[in-house]
Design an enzyme around this catalytic site. Structure first.
Site, PDB file in Angstrom:
ATOM      1  N   PHE A  80       5.705  -8.649 -12.548  1.00 24.21           N
ATOM      2  CA  PHE A  80       4.855  -8.087 -12.555  1.00 24.21           C
ATOM      3  C   PHE A  80       5.028  -6.562 -12.176  1.00 24.21           C
ATOM      4  O   PHE A  80       6.100  -6.739 -11.434  1.00 24.21           O
ATOM      5  CB  PHE A  80       4.066  -8.621 -11.674  1.00 24.21           C
ATOM      6  CG  PHE A  80       2.438  -7.281 -11.073  1.00 24.21           C
ATOM      7  CD1 PHE A  80       1.887  -7.172 -12.042  1.00 24.21           C
ATOM      8  CD2 PHE A  80       2.484  -6.809 -10.338  1.00 24.21           C
ATOM      9  CE1 PHE A  80       0.558  -6.184 -12.664  1.00 24.21           C
ATOM     10  CE2 PHE A  80       1.461  -5.489 -10.253  1.00 24.21           C
ATOM     11  CZ  PHE A  80       0.779  -5.332 -11.020  1.00 24.21           C
TER      12      PHE A  80
ATOM     13  N   LYS B  67       4.952   0.105  -1.891  1.00 24.85           N
ATOM     14  CA  LYS B  67       4.819  -1.098  -0.738  1.00 24.85           C
ATOM     15  C   LYS B  67       5.071  -0.266   0.729  1.00 24.85           C
ATOM     16  O   LYS B  67       4.516   0.176   1.884  1.00 24.85           O
ATOM     17  CB  LYS B  67       4.887  -3.052  -0.703  1.00 24.85           C
ATOM     18  CG  LYS B  67       4.174  -2.669  -2.470  1.00 24.85           C
ATOM     19  CD  LYS B  67       3.571  -4.683  -2.666  1.00 24.85           C
ATOM     20  CE  LYS B  67       3.302  -4.675  -3.614  1.00 24.85           C
ATOM     21  NZ  LYS B  67       1.934  -4.904  -3.923  1.00 24.85           N
TER      22      LYS B  67
ATOM     23  N   ASP C 106      13.126  -3.532  -9.809  1.00 27.15           N
ATOM     24  CA  ASP C 106      11.936  -4.247  -9.139  1.00 27.15           C
ATOM     25  C   ASP C 106      11.457  -4.123  -8.025  1.00 27.15           C
ATOM     26  O   ASP C 106      11.692  -5.999  -7.639  1.00 27.15           O
ATOM     27  CB  ASP C 106      10.589  -4.504 -10.734  1.00 27.15           C
ATOM     28  CG  ASP C 106       9.186  -3.616 -10.261  1.00 27.15           C
ATOM     29  OD1 ASP C 106       9.143  -3.429  -8.139  1.00 27.15           O
ATOM     30  OD2 ASP C 106       8.299  -4.045 -10.554  1.00 27.15           O
TER      31      ASP C 106
HETATM   32  C1  LIG Z   1       7.234  -6.246  -8.566  1.00 31.19           C
HETATM   33  C2  LIG Z   1       6.410  -5.731  -9.022  1.00 31.19           C
HETATM   34  N1  LIG Z   1       5.771  -3.921  -9.565  1.00 31.19           N
HETATM   35  C3  LIG Z   1       4.990  -3.526 -10.019  1.00 31.19           C
HETATM   36  C4  LIG Z   1       4.118  -3.011  -9.213  1.00 31.19           C
HETATM   37  C5  LIG Z   1       2.798  -1.897  -9.395  1.00 31.19           C
HETATM   38  O1  LIG Z   1       2.870  -1.066  -7.761  1.00 31.19           O
HETATM   39  P1  LIG Z   1       2.593   0.138  -8.031  1.00 31.19           P
HETATM   40  O2  LIG Z   1       0.910  -0.728  -7.865  1.00 31.19           O
HETATM   41  O3  LIG Z   1       3.204   0.573  -7.039  1.00 31.19           O
HETATM   42  O4  LIG Z   1       2.647   0.781  -9.742  1.00 31.19           O
HETATM   43  C6  LIG Z   1       3.292  -4.550  -7.921  1.00 31.19           C
HETATM   44  C7  LIG Z   1       2.488  -4.103  -6.834  1.00 31.19           C
HETATM   45  O5  LIG Z   1       2.583  -5.875  -6.465  1.00 31.19           O
HETATM   46  C8  LIG Z   1       4.795  -5.191  -8.156  1.00 31.19           C
HETATM   47  O6  LIG Z   1       4.725  -6.846  -7.249  1.00 31.19           O
END
Ligand SMILES: Cc1ncc(COP(=O)(O)O)c(C=O)c1O
Length: 304
Positions: free
Chosen positions: A8, A138, A109
């Site tokens: 994700f 986060k 990520d």
């Molecule tokens: C691993 C990961 N990448 C990206 C995101 C998306 O981040 P953002 O909402 O800051 O775009 C999330 C959100 O839960 C995530 O868990």
């Protein structure tokens, strides 16, 4: 771009395309940008070994995309929404080698697994692999909205000044919060604390799993721990219904839990790294009680 099944990466058009989980992120959206490919994420519990995942990547390179044409490979070293799957360290090393061989940018990520959550500042540090780009969010803002991306200067400085931006980028209050967060991580030694919190969660879950065969797997890294509920430990058929019941019972008892996993049968624990021991204990007791509620007291009377 190459991303992985179960990954994700966000809700903008490109990050939706990179995401490897249809519900709830991709259904009804699209069309997505072309030339995004998904390879298998290794999942030892489900029988996908490092070798198999690497051979799936090889399949892409032979059937779909010339590795010399790949701009980047993006991976969550510990998948969040996908089910807290920890990428085997040898897989991350192999990815680094493939990226070096073909001039591909390796993106870690770390939005969910970064900022001390797994016991190191970034989860990929456990593997000793250095990515070219790291994404963060986060935990970085300590509750205030903030995300960040950093990487090799040759990549980060490629855009001209003013070429990247947005209304909310660089919010000064969020950045002040991030400075405070980074100070507290250092002064309160939260990396070490995350490892201890994770150990407590894991040992309690492993004890529960001995009594409840429906807990098919307990996994994670540091204070990013989850368990998977299955209908039968032999077939490993995901049990999304009971997972939803555990969440509902926990909520009634005052404990908020979140599920994850492509089959919505994984319960993830992401306690604050600063959680007092007594509160963590209380939370784990409530979790054990919620499992008892969901499975019926008779079959789980030994659970405590
Ligand atoms: C691993 C990961 N990448 C990206 C995101 C998306 O981040 P953002 O909402 O800051 O775009 C999330 C959100 O839960 C995530 O868990």
């Amino acid at each position: 771009m190459i991303a992985f099944s179960g990954g994700f990466h966000g809700r903008t058009l490109m990050t939706m395309a990179l995401t490897g989980k249809v519900m709830p992120y991709k259904r009804g959206f699209g069309p997505f940008p072309a030339e995004v490919y998904h390879a298998e994420f290794p999942q030892p519990y489900r029988g996908v070994t490092t070798e198999q995942a690497l051979s799936d990547l090889d399949r892409l390179f032979h059937g779909d995309i010339d590795p010399k044409s790949v701009a980047a490979i993006i991976i969550e070293p510990v998948q969040g929404e996908g089910g807290f799957n920890v990428a085997p360290f040898d897989f991350l090393h192999a990815l680094r080698g493939i990226c070096d061989e073909h001039g591909i940018v390796l993106i870690a990520d770390e939005v969910q697994g970064g900022i001390a959550r797994t016991g190191k500042m970034f989860s990929i540090q456990h593997a000793g692999v250095v990515p070219d780009i790291v994404t963060m969010a986060k935990g970085l803002g300590g509750g205030l909205p903030l995300s960040a991306v950093t990487g090799r200067a040759t990549i980060m400085d490629a855009a001209h000044p003013g070429g990247l931006g947005g209304t909310y980028g660089g919010n000064p209050i969020s950045i002040a919060a991030a400075h405070a967060v980074l100070d507290v991580i250092e002064s309160e030694e939260l990396c070490a604390r995350a490892a201890r919190v994770g150990q407590k969660m894991r040992s309690r879950l492993e004890a529960l799993a001995k009594q409840l065969p429906c807990i098919g797997d307990v996994r994670g890294l540091g204070a990013m721990v989850a368990f998977e509920l299955v209908k039968d430990p032999k077939t490993k058929e995901p049990d999304a219904e009971t997972t939803a019941a555990v969440l509902a019972h926990a909520e009634k008892r005052g404990l908020i839990l979140l599920s994850c996993g492509t089959a919505a049968n994984v319960v993830r624990l992401l306690a604050p790294l600063t959680i007092p021991d007594a509160v963590l204990e209380e939370g784990l007791n409530l979790l054990a009680a919620a499992l008892q509620d969901a499975y019926g007291r008779e079959s789980t009377r030994a659970v405590a």
